[in-house]
Design a protein around this motif. Structure first.
Motif, short mmCIF file in Angstrom:
data_model
loop_
_atom_site.label_atom_id
_atom_site.label_comp_id
_atom_site.label_asym_id
_atom_site.label_seq_id
_atom_site.Cartn_x
_atom_site.Cartn_y
_atom_site.Cartn_z
N TYR A 76 -7.25 11.35 21.53
CA TYR A 76 -7.31 12.07 22.80
C TYR A 76 -8.31 13.21 22.72
O TYR A 76 -8.67 13.69 21.65
CB TYR A 76 -5.93 12.64 23.16
CG TYR A 76 -5.37 13.59 22.11
CD1 TYR A 76 -5.56 14.96 22.22
CD2 TYR A 76 -4.69 13.10 21.00
CE1 TYR A 76 -5.06 15.82 21.24
CE2 TYR A 76 -4.18 13.95 20.03
CZ TYR A 76 -4.38 15.32 20.16
OH TYR A 76 -3.89 16.16 19.21
N VAL A 77 -8.77 13.63 23.87
CA VAL A 77 -9.53 14.86 24.02
C VAL A 77 -8.48 15.95 24.22
O VAL A 77 -7.58 15.78 25.04
CB VAL A 77 -10.48 14.78 25.23
CG1 VAL A 77 -11.16 16.12 25.47
CG2 VAL A 77 -11.50 13.66 25.04
N VAL A 78 -8.56 17.04 23.47
CA VAL A 78 -7.57 18.10 23.62
C VAL A 78 -7.61 18.57 25.07
O VAL A 78 -8.64 19.00 25.56
CB VAL A 78 -7.83 19.26 22.64
CG1 VAL A 78 -6.87 20.42 22.89
CG2 VAL A 78 -7.70 18.77 21.20
N PRO A 79 -6.48 18.44 25.77
CA PRO A 79 -6.47 18.78 27.19
C PRO A 79 -6.49 20.28 27.44
O PRO A 79 -6.24 21.07 26.53
CB PRO A 79 -5.16 18.16 27.69
CG PRO A 79 -4.29 18.08 26.50
CD PRO A 79 -5.19 17.94 25.31
N PRO A 80 -6.78 20.65 28.68
CA PRO A 80 -6.77 22.09 29.00
C PRO A 80 -5.36 22.66 28.87
O PRO A 80 -4.38 21.94 29.03
CB PRO A 80 -7.25 22.14 30.45
CG PRO A 80 -7.06 20.78 31.00
CD PRO A 80 -7.10 19.83 29.84
N LEU A 81 -5.30 23.95 28.60
CA LEU A 81 -4.03 24.65 28.50
C LEU A 81 -3.35 24.65 29.87
O LEU A 81 -3.99 24.86 30.89
CB LEU A 81 -4.27 26.08 28.05
CG LEU A 81 -3.05 26.98 27.93
CD1 LEU A 81 -2.15 26.48 26.81
CD2 LEU A 81 -3.47 28.41 27.69
#
Length: 104
Positions: A76-81
């Motif tokens: 995965y792409v680290v998602p936004p906080l």
């Protein structure tokens, strides 16, 4: 298998519209921290929680030994906080009591 990018896969959730719309949020797996306190306090729980969340997420993402141990792991792409905020006193005006974005 390609990396899952939540911002691209779920555009209705991450790209604001000019008009309100109804959306259905699918079930997703996240790492989360539950806490309390002033998010503007540089030495507070919030800052520590952010460091913890990103540290865990990047450690899992980059460490193949850990990833192999996690059932149903996917890249995965680290998602936004994301955050959920509430006040203890429901009668309080949120915008006048907690300022997480800077001066209003």
């Amino acid at each position: 298998m390609d990396k899952l990018d939540y911002k691209k896969a779920f555009k209705d959730l991450y790209l604001p519209k000019t008009q309100p719309i109804e959306i259905t949020v699918p079930s997703m797996t996240f790492i989360m921290v539950d806490g309390q306190g002033d998010p503007n306090n540089k030495d507070g729980e919030y800052q520590d929680a952010i460091e913890l969340l990103y540290g865990l997420s990047y450690t899992i993402k980059m460490n193949k030994n850990i990833r192999n141990e996690i059932e149903n792991y996917f890249d995965y792409v680290v998602p936004p906080l994301e955050g959920l905020w509430w006040l203890k006193d429901d009668d309080m005006d949120f915008s006048k009591n907690i300022n997480i974005f800077g001066p209003l």
